[in-house]
Motif scaffolding. Structure first.
Motif, PDB file in Angstrom:
ATOM      1  N   LEU A 174      20.800  92.698   5.251  1.00 23.78           N
ATOM      2  CA  LEU A 174      21.420  93.955   4.835  1.00 23.78           C
ATOM      3  C   LEU A 174      22.230  94.578   5.970  1.00 23.78           C
ATOM      4  CD1 LEU A 174      18.500  95.520   2.754  1.00 23.78           C
ATOM      5  CD2 LEU A 174      20.618  94.487   1.884  1.00 23.78           C
ATOM      6  N   VAL A 175      21.739  94.465   7.201  1.00 21.19           N
ATOM      7  CA  VAL A 175      22.487  94.984   8.350  1.00 21.19           C
ATOM      8  C   VAL A 175      23.812  94.250   8.503  1.00 21.19           C
ATOM      9  CG1 VAL A 175      22.512  95.165  10.873  1.00 21.19           C
ATOM     10  CG2 VAL A 175      20.482  95.845   9.595  1.00 21.19           C
ATOM     11  N   GLY A 176      23.781  92.932   8.345  1.00 19.93           N
ATOM     12  CA  GLY A 176      25.030  92.171   8.397  1.00 19.93           C
ATOM     13  C   GLY A 176      26.001  92.623   7.323  1.00 19.93           C
ATOM     14  N   ASP A 177      25.484  92.843   6.113  1.00 22.53           N
ATOM     15  CA  ASP A 177      26.328  93.341   5.020  1.00 22.53           C
ATOM     16  C   ASP A 177      26.872  94.731   5.345  1.00 22.53           C
ATOM     17  OD1 ASP A 177      25.713  91.018   3.696  1.00 22.53           O
ATOM     18  OD2 ASP A 177      24.217  91.919   2.377  1.00 22.53           O
ATOM     19  N   TYR A 178      26.036  95.552   5.938  1.00 23.07           N
ATOM     20  CA  TYR A 178      26.425  96.912   6.333  1.00 23.07           C
ATOM     21  C   TYR A 178      27.605  96.867   7.306  1.00 23.07           C
ATOM     22  CZ  TYR A 178      25.671 101.671   8.243  1.00 23.07           C
ATOM     23  OH  TYR A 178      25.807 102.978   8.654  1.00 23.07           O
ATOM     24  N   LEU A 179      27.532  95.962   8.280  1.00 22.11           N
ATOM     25  CA  LEU A 179      28.609  95.833   9.270  1.00 22.11           C
ATOM     26  C   LEU A 179      29.893  95.325   8.623  1.00 22.11           C
ATOM     27  CD1 LEU A 179      26.466  94.292  12.136  1.00 22.11           C
ATOM     28  CD2 LEU A 179      27.552  96.542  12.168  1.00 22.11           C
ATOM     29  N   TYR A 180      29.779  94.325   7.764  1.00 24.20           N
ATOM     30  CA  TYR A 180      30.955  93.812   7.061  1.00 24.20           C
ATOM     31  C   TYR A 180      31.612  94.915   6.231  1.00 24.20           C
ATOM     32  CZ  TYR A 180      30.791  88.737   7.867  1.00 24.20           C
ATOM     33  OH  TYR A 180      30.856  87.492   8.418  1.00 24.20           O
ATOM     34  N   THR A 181      30.796  95.675   5.534  1.00 21.71           N
ATOM     35  CA  THR A 181      31.334  96.724   4.667  1.00 21.71           C
ATOM     36  C   THR A 181      32.046  97.795   5.484  1.00 21.71           C
ATOM     37  OG1 THR A 181      29.526  96.313   3.107  1.00 21.71           O
ATOM     38  CG2 THR A 181      30.773  98.339   2.826  1.00 21.71           C
ATOM     39  N   HIS A 182      31.493  98.152   6.625  1.00 25.54           N
ATOM     40  CA  HIS A 182      32.166  99.119   7.498  1.00 25.54           C
ATOM     41  C   HIS A 182      33.501  98.572   8.000  1.00 25.54           C
ATOM     42  CE1 HIS A 182      29.981 102.817   8.046  1.00 25.54           C
ATOM     43  NE2 HIS A 182      28.842 102.168   8.074  1.00 25.54           N
ATOM     44  N   SER A 183      33.548  97.290   8.297  1.00 27.63           N
ATOM     45  CA  SER A 183      34.817  96.714   8.749  1.00 27.63           C
ATOM     46  C   SER A 183      35.861  96.785   7.644  1.00 27.63           C
ATOM     47  CB  SER A 183      34.611  95.261   9.206  1.00 27.63           C
ATOM     48  OG  SER A 183      34.363  94.392   8.113  1.00 27.63           O
ATOM     49  N   ILE A 184      35.445  96.515   6.417  1.00 30.26           N
ATOM     50  CA  ILE A 184      36.370  96.611   5.277  1.00 30.26           C
ATOM     51  C   ILE A 184      36.824  98.054   5.081  1.00 30.26           C
ATOM     52  CG2 ILE A 184      36.542  96.370   2.764  1.00 30.26           C
ATOM     53  CD1 ILE A 184      34.514  94.034   3.039  1.00 30.26           C
ATOM     54  N   ASP A 185      35.886  98.985   5.182  1.00 31.18           N
ATOM     55  CA  ASP A 185      36.201 100.398   5.000  1.00 31.18           C
ATOM     56  C   ASP A 185      37.234 100.869   6.029  1.00 31.18           C
ATOM     57  OD1 ASP A 185      35.580 103.085   3.798  1.00 31.18           O
ATOM     58  OD2 ASP A 185      34.913 103.491   5.842  1.00 31.18           O
ATOM     59  N   MET A 186      37.052 100.468   7.285  1.00 28.92           N
ATOM     60  CA  MET A 186      38.006 100.853   8.321  1.00 28.92           C
ATOM     61  C   MET A 186      39.382 100.245   8.064  1.00 28.92           C
ATOM     62  SD  MET A 186      35.839 100.707  11.881  1.00 28.92           S
ATOM     63  CE  MET A 186      37.218 101.438  12.793  1.00 28.92           C
ATOM     64  N   GLY A 187      39.400  98.973   7.664  1.00 28.14           N
ATOM     65  CA  GLY A 187      40.669  98.323   7.390  1.00 28.14           C
ATOM     66  C   GLY A 187      41.404  98.946   6.221  1.00 28.14           C
ATOM     67  N   LEU A 188      40.663  99.273   5.174  1.00 27.89           N
ATOM     68  CA  LEU A 188      41.277  99.897   3.999  1.00 27.89           C
ATOM     69  C   LEU A 188      41.867 101.265   4.343  1.00 27.89           C
ATOM     70  CD1 LEU A 188      38.674  99.017   1.225  1.00 27.89           C
ATOM     71  CD2 LEU A 188      41.038  98.201   1.357  1.00 27.89           C
TER      72      LEU A 188
ATOM     73  N   ASP B 149      22.010 109.011   8.087  1.00 23.47           N
ATOM     74  CA  ASP B 149      20.771 109.760   7.896  1.00 23.47           C
ATOM     75  C   ASP B 149      19.606 108.827   7.572  1.00 23.47           C
ATOM     76  OD1 ASP B 149      21.518 109.001   5.385  1.00 23.47           O
ATOM     77  OD2 ASP B 149      21.611 111.026   4.540  1.00 23.47           O
ATOM     78  N   VAL B 150      19.887 107.511   7.566  1.00 26.25           N
ATOM     79  CA  VAL B 150      18.830 106.511   7.388  1.00 26.25           C
ATOM     80  C   VAL B 150      18.340 106.103   8.775  1.00 26.25           C
ATOM     81  CG1 VAL B 150      18.249 104.232   6.472  1.00 26.25           C
ATOM     82  CG2 VAL B 150      19.862 105.713   5.234  1.00 26.25           C
ATOM     83  N   ARG B 151      17.094 106.401   9.081  1.00 21.97           N
ATOM     84  CA  ARG B 151      16.564 106.189  10.428  1.00 21.97           C
ATOM     85  C   ARG B 151      16.672 104.740  10.877  1.00 21.97           C
ATOM     86  NH1 ARG B 151      11.727 104.442  11.868  1.00 21.97           N
ATOM     87  NH2 ARG B 151      10.914 104.776   9.757  1.00 21.97           N
ATOM     88  N   THR B 152      16.383 103.799   9.998  1.00 21.29           N
ATOM     89  CA  THR B 152      16.411 102.391  10.381  1.00 21.29           C
ATOM     90  C   THR B 152      17.811 101.954  10.785  1.00 21.29           C
ATOM     91  OG1 THR B 152      14.568 101.928   8.886  1.00 21.29           O
ATOM     92  CG2 THR B 152      15.840 100.043   9.660  1.00 21.29           C
ATOM     93  N   VAL B 153      18.827 102.464  10.094  1.00 22.16           N
ATOM     94  CA  VAL B 153      20.205 102.138  10.455  1.00 22.16           C
ATOM     95  C   VAL B 153      20.486 102.593  11.884  1.00 22.16           C
ATOM     96  CG1 VAL B 153      22.639 102.655   9.993  1.00 22.16           C
ATOM     97  CG2 VAL B 153      21.087 102.145   8.091  1.00 22.16           C
ATOM     98  N   ARG B 154      20.038 103.799  12.222  1.00 19.60           N
ATOM     99  CA  ARG B 154      20.245 104.304  13.582  1.00 19.60           C
ATOM    100  C   ARG B 154      19.507 103.453  14.612  1.00 19.60           C
ATOM    101  NH1 ARG B 154      18.864 109.139  10.969  1.00 19.60           N
ATOM    102  NH2 ARG B 154      16.941 109.318  12.216  1.00 19.60           N
ATOM    103  N   GLU B 155      18.282 103.055  14.290  1.00 18.94           N
ATOM    104  CA  GLU B 155      17.491 102.264  15.237  1.00 18.94           C
ATOM    105  C   GLU B 155      18.094 100.877  15.446  1.00 18.94           C
ATOM    106  OE1 GLU B 155      13.578 102.245  13.631  1.00 18.94           O
ATOM    107  OE2 GLU B 155      13.090 104.272  14.349  1.00 18.94           O
ATOM    108  N   VAL B 156      18.485 100.241  14.363  1.00 20.30           N
ATOM    109  CA  VAL B 156      19.097  98.910  14.482  1.00 20.30           C
ATOM    110  C   VAL B 156      20.432  99.022  15.206  1.00 20.30           C
ATOM    111  CG1 VAL B 156      20.040  96.948  13.213  1.00 20.30           C
ATOM    112  CG2 VAL B 156      17.924  98.023  12.440  1.00 20.30           C
TER     113      VAL B 156
END
Length: 339
Positions: free
Chosen positions: A125-139, A43-50
């Motif tokens: 922050l986008v790089g951190d966002y991607l890393y965190t999603h990868s961790i979330d999926m793995g967990l 729901d964060v517009r910038t995340v969707r755009e990036v």
């Protein structure tokens, strides 16, 4: 279906065509693409755009393809290979995003980089966002062995990035230092991606070790070809200017091998570009001419072939199959690519 690797040129007349190489895993690769897109639903517009910018930029998706092919070769029948193929691509993409900040790159895959368009702060922050999603999926999968492998590789990649930063601007980088960074920063993730299916399929340890060796050696070969293309390709094909690595302060193997044979004036020219991170009044063609004169691009191709042969050798313990043939073709694909 259009697939990320199908845009590569010069391979249509091969006995193993790219379409066949990809068709083996096309359905699962499509699921990977869908999962990547879901990671940017916010729901964060910038995340969707990036996210749209990243996904539209495409990429070879080579690492997910290798994981899926390895999984098929081992006879794995579940869906966790799709999950971890996505995880691997998220980690890889996160490193590219962070690299662009470090390198102050304005172009990525022929398009404006995220940091050029949105600025460094948001890009980190986008790089951190991607890393965190990868961790979330793995967990969510709960496989501690895979998580341990990925966390170890991510640490090695970060160490490689730090070592690479320490080398920026230096004109005395050794061959050993170069390969140390390549092994950590690039090849380790290739190796991990190819080893994960052995864990998922509960294959013997020897199979996992061989598959890591396959991926690792292929990853080194991949980076060597990348570094060669920096001296041999064009901006239109490669999506970035020639000799851009040196302009970013990085010495790659063609230059590292050339400098001991170079004149004092040539070494001074290279050192000046690397330290100032600009060509200024130095013509990039002079650097290209020097590398060509000392034949180090051809020397790097020979070294890349040696790593390719090691990768092929690591597959010999596995029975012949279409998936193994495709993995063997991947070695040729990496060496033959022009971007």
């Amino acid at each position: 279906m259009t697939t990320p690797l199908s845009s590569s040129s010069g391979l249509a007349d091969r006995s193993v065509r790219p379409e066949r190489f990809l068709d083996l895993v096309a359905p699962k690769l499509h699921l990977v693409e869908e999962e990547l897109a879901r990671r940017f639903v916010s729901d964060v517009r910038t995340v969707r755009e990036v996210g749209a910018h990243i996904l539209q930029g495409g990429g070879k998706r080579l690492r997910p393809v290798l994981l899926l092919l390895t999984s098929q070769m081992l006879g794995y029948r579940g869906s966790k290979d799709v999950t971890f193929a996505t995880v691997i691509e998220l980690i890889h993409t996160a490193t590219l995003v962070h690299d662009d900040v470090i390198d102050e790159a304005a172009v990525r895959r022929g398009r404006s980089s995220i940091n050029f368009q949105w600025g460094n702060h948001l890009t980190v922050l986008v790089g951190d966002y991607l890393y965190t999603h990868s961790i979330d999926m793995g967990l969510a999968e709960g496989n501690i062995d895979v998580l341990r492998l990925l966390s170890g590789v991510t640490i090695r990649m970060t160490e490689g990035e730090i070592l690479g930063l320490e080398q920026l601007g230096r004109a005395d980088v050794s061959r050993e230092e170069y390969f140390d960074v390549v092994g950590r920063k690039t090849a380790a993730l290739f190796g991990a991606g190819c080893r994960i299916p052995a864990i998922l399929a509960d294959a013997p340890d020897s199979a996992g070790i061989s598959l890591f060796d396959y991926g690792f050696n292929l990853g080194v070969c991949f980076q060597l070809i990348d570094d060669i293309l920096d001296f041999t390709s064009t901006t239109e094909v490669l999506g970035k200017p020639a000799v851009s690595d040196l302009k970013e302060g990085k010495l790659t193997l063609p230059l590292i091998l050339a400098l001991p044979r170079a004149t004092d004036a040539e070494r001074g020219m290279v050192a000046r570009v690397a330290s100032e991170r600009t060509f200024g009044d130095i013509d990039p063609a002079a650097i290209l001419s020097m590398v060509q004169r000392y034949g180090t691009v051809d020397q790097c191709r020979v070294i890349a072939r040696e790593y390719a042969d090691r990768a092929l050798g690591a597959l010999r313990q596995f029975p012949s199959s279409p998936a193994r043939e495709a993995l063997e073709f991947a070695v040729e694909f990496v060496q033959s690519r022009d971007r």
